[in-house]
Design a protein around this motif. Structure first.
Motif, PDB file in Angstrom:
ATOM      1  N   LYS A  52       0.833  -1.203   0.000  1.00 59.58           N
ATOM      2  CA  LYS A  52       0.000   0.000   0.000  1.00 59.58           C
ATOM      3  C   LYS A  52       0.873   1.261   0.000  1.00 59.58           C
ATOM      4  CE  LYS A  52      -3.864  -2.359   2.237  1.00 59.58           C
ATOM      5  NZ  LYS A  52      -4.817  -2.416   3.384  1.00 59.58           N
ATOM      6  N   LEU A  53       1.683   1.358  -1.023  1.00 61.79           N
ATOM      7  CA  LEU A  53       2.628   2.465  -1.153  1.00 61.79           C
ATOM      8  C   LEU A  53       1.903   3.799  -1.296  1.00 61.79           C
ATOM      9  CD1 LEU A  53       5.073   0.771  -3.698  1.00 61.79           C
ATOM     10  CD2 LEU A  53       5.317   0.889  -1.214  1.00 61.79           C
ATOM     11  N   LEU A  59      11.499   4.795  -2.040  1.00 61.88           N
ATOM     12  CA  LEU A  59      11.664   3.343  -1.916  1.00 61.88           C
ATOM     13  C   LEU A  59      13.032   2.924  -2.433  1.00 61.88           C
ATOM     14  CD1 LEU A  59       9.095   0.599  -2.797  1.00 61.88           C
ATOM     15  CD2 LEU A  59      11.357   0.510  -3.861  1.00 61.88           C
ATOM     16  N   ILE A  60      13.658   1.985  -1.728  1.00 62.48           N
ATOM     17  CA  ILE A  60      14.910   1.385  -2.179  1.00 62.48           C
ATOM     18  C   ILE A  60      14.655  -0.088  -2.466  1.00 62.48           C
ATOM     19  CG2 ILE A  60      15.637   1.130   0.252  1.00 62.48           C
ATOM     20  CD1 ILE A  60      17.936   1.283  -2.870  1.00 62.48           C
ATOM     21  N   ASP A  71       7.894  -1.154 -12.491  1.00 60.40           N
ATOM     22  CA  ASP A  71       6.610  -0.668 -12.995  1.00 60.40           C
ATOM     23  C   ASP A  71       5.513  -0.744 -11.931  1.00 60.40           C
ATOM     24  OD1 ASP A  71       7.604  -0.026 -15.485  1.00 60.40           O
ATOM     25  OD2 ASP A  71       7.049  -1.935 -16.402  1.00 60.40           O
ATOM     26  N   TYR A  72       5.614  -1.706 -11.028  1.00 59.68           N
ATOM     27  CA  TYR A  72       4.625  -1.816  -9.948  1.00 59.68           C
ATOM     28  C   TYR A  72       4.824  -0.704  -8.925  1.00 59.68           C
ATOM     29  CZ  TYR A  72       4.229  -6.335 -12.174  1.00 59.68           C
ATOM     30  OH  TYR A  72       4.080  -7.329 -13.111  1.00 59.68           O
ATOM     31  N   PHE A  73       6.055  -0.244  -8.747  1.00 62.77           N
ATOM     32  CA  PHE A  73       6.317   0.896  -7.873  1.00 62.77           C
ATOM     33  C   PHE A  73       5.796   2.182  -8.513  1.00 62.77           C
ATOM     34  CE2 PHE A  73      10.425  -1.601  -6.842  1.00 62.77           C
ATOM     35  CZ  PHE A  73       9.758  -2.421  -5.947  1.00 62.77           C
ATOM     36  N   LYS A  75       3.365   2.635 -10.465  1.00 63.75           N
ATOM     37  CA  LYS A  75       1.909   2.750 -10.409  1.00 63.75           C
ATOM     38  C   LYS A  75       1.460   3.560  -9.204  1.00 63.75           C
ATOM     39  CE  LYS A  75       0.539  -1.497 -12.832  1.00 63.75           C
ATOM     40  NZ  LYS A  75      -0.148  -2.809 -12.693  1.00 63.75           N
ATOM     41  N   HIS A  76       2.282   3.546  -8.156  1.00 65.09           N
ATOM     42  CA  HIS A  76       1.959   4.262  -6.923  1.00 65.09           C
ATOM     43  C   HIS A  76       2.706   5.597  -6.829  1.00 65.09           C
ATOM     44  CE1 HIS A  76      -0.115   0.692  -5.346  1.00 65.09           C
ATOM     45  NE2 HIS A  76       0.863   0.006  -5.905  1.00 65.09           N
ATOM     46  N   GLU A  77       3.462   5.918  -7.880  1.00 62.47           N
ATOM     47  CA  GLU A  77       4.181   7.195  -7.981  1.00 62.47           C
ATOM     48  C   GLU A  77       5.128   7.434  -6.807  1.00 62.47           C
ATOM     49  OE1 GLU A  77       1.932  10.568  -9.721  1.00 62.47           O
ATOM     50  OE2 GLU A  77       0.184   9.232  -9.571  1.00 62.47           O
ATOM     51  N   VAL A  78       5.860   6.391  -6.440  1.00 60.07           N
ATOM     52  CA  VAL A  78       6.913   6.548  -5.440  1.00 60.07           C
ATOM     53  C   VAL A  78       8.248   6.740  -6.161  1.00 60.07           C
ATOM     54  CG1 VAL A  78       5.723   5.219  -3.666  1.00 60.07           C
ATOM     55  CG2 VAL A  78       7.260   4.045  -5.250  1.00 60.07           C
ATOM     56  N   PHE A  79       9.174   7.385  -5.487  1.00 55.69           N
ATOM     57  CA  PHE A  79      10.507   7.602  -6.048  1.00 55.69           C
ATOM     58  C   PHE A  79      11.373   6.381  -5.736  1.00 55.69           C
ATOM     59  CE2 PHE A  79       8.793  11.869  -5.526  1.00 55.69           C
ATOM     60  CZ  PHE A  79       9.066  12.409  -6.776  1.00 55.69           C
ATOM     61  N   VAL A  80      12.022   5.843  -6.760  1.00 57.53           N
ATOM     62  CA  VAL A  80      12.693   4.553  -6.657  1.00 57.53           C
ATOM     63  C   VAL A  80      14.208   4.682  -6.810  1.00 57.53           C
ATOM     64  CG1 VAL A  80      12.915   2.251  -7.674  1.00 57.53           C
ATOM     65  CG2 VAL A  80      10.664   3.348  -7.547  1.00 57.53           C
ATOM     66  N   SER A  81      14.921   4.108  -5.847  1.00 62.53           N
ATOM     67  CA  SER A  81      16.362   3.884  -5.963  1.00 62.53           C
ATOM     68  C   SER A  81      16.581   2.372  -6.012  1.00 62.53           C
ATOM     69  CB  SER A  81      17.118   4.478  -4.775  1.00 62.53           C
ATOM     70  OG  SER A  81      16.961   5.877  -4.717  1.00 62.53           O
ATOM     71  N   GLY A  82      17.659   1.950  -6.644  1.00 64.16           N
ATOM     72  CA  GLY A  82      17.935   0.520  -6.718  1.00 64.16           C
ATOM     73  C   GLY A  82      19.410   0.236  -6.645  1.00 64.16           C
ATOM     74  N   ILE A  83      19.752  -0.901  -6.039  1.00 64.30           N
ATOM     75  CA  ILE A  83      21.142  -1.363  -6.056  1.00 64.30           C
ATOM     76  C   ILE A  83      21.162  -2.817  -6.503  1.00 64.30           C
ATOM     77  CG2 ILE A  83      21.784   0.208  -4.179  1.00 64.30           C
ATOM     78  CD1 ILE A  83      22.142  -3.340  -3.269  1.00 64.30           C
TER      79      ILE A  83
END
Length: 261
Positions: A52-53, A59-60, A71-73, A75-83
């Motif tokens: 329920k973002l 989000l990391i 793409d699932y993140f 949909k909720h318009e959260v800002f995404v970082s990834g490692i």
């Protein structure tokens, strides 16, 4: 595990497995004899949906790969970082999402020492990664970078799985033959240490046998013996200390729980 493994054989293997995972024409793997398909994107869509973002939060994604769940993140318009430990994976993710404004940064890094400040994120996800790591180092790092009250969602493999689960055991032997890190969690011990350190267990999903994550055969109550889990944790004020969370199968210095049976 050498850098070459993550950049070459594992990258190629994972991409092939992902392709067949989303194929509606295949009932089982054609790449690994007698094995199931690994989970399709629908499995991870469900895991993310349960979080329920909230729009605008950070989000990391640990072990983000080429951005399979991004793409699932979005949909909720959260800002995404990834490692991810693989530079090849990160380059693939950057290429796919170079025009995506919700991507904050994509970094080549191990999970054991995250290149982020304390309390930087509202959410953390990690799918198919925790069981490839030194969990005593990774779990406090994951908790460290999430704000108090923030939500973590991560999956792993349980040390005490059903000894009749031949597909799980075959997968364990296959990983061992390749030298692939395959770290099985002492689940109850981890849960107890999380609670003792002031963290709240929000939800637990259990998958009894290998393949249940693919078919989404979910148990909400701990069945005792199970192969995989997905855990939702609300972060406390401090990460705390963790010890002896996983079996020595990570480096294959000790027998499997099934050896000799």
């Amino acid at each position: 595990m050498s850098k070459e493994y993550w950049e070459g054989p594992y990258y190629d293997y994972l991409m092939a497995r992902m392709e067949e995972a989303n194929s509606k024409n295949l009932k089982k793997s054609t790449l690994i004899k007698n094995d199931i398909k690994i989970p399709s994107d629908k499995t991870y869509e469900l895991f993310v949906k349960k979080m329920k973002l909230i729009k605008g939060q950070k989000l990391i994604d640990i072990g983000c790969g080429f951005g399979r769940t991004f793409d699932y993140f979005f949909k909720h318009e959260v800002f995404v970082s990834g490692i991810d430990i693989s530079s090849r994976m990160i380059e693939a993710a950057k290429k796919s999402y170079e025009n995506e404004d919700l991507i904050t940064e994509l970094i080549v890094s191990s999970a054991e020492k995250l290149p982020f400040k304390d309390n930087q994120f509202d959410y953390l996800t990690s799918f198919g990664t925790f069981d490839c790591t030194n969990q005593e180092l990774v779990l406090p790092e994951m908790l460290r970078v999430v704000k108090p009250g923030g939500l973590l969602c991560f999956s792993g493999k349980n040390y005490c799985y059903n000894f009749n689960d031949d597909k799980a055991y075959a997968a364990e032997l296959g990983a061992k033959s390749k030298g692939h890190p395959n770290s099985f969690t002492f689940y109850e011990k981890m849960i107890n240490q999380l609670i003792d350190n002031g963290h709240l267990i929000k939800e637990e999903l259990f998958f009894v046998s290998r393949g249940d994550t693919t078919s989404l055969d979910i148990k909400k109550k701990n069945p005792g013996q199970f192969y995989e889990f997905t855990l939702y944790v609300i972060n406390g004020n401090n990460p705390g200390d963790f010890s002896n969370l996983h079996s020595p199968c990570l480096l294959y210095t000790s027998p499997s729980p099934r050896d000799g049976l």
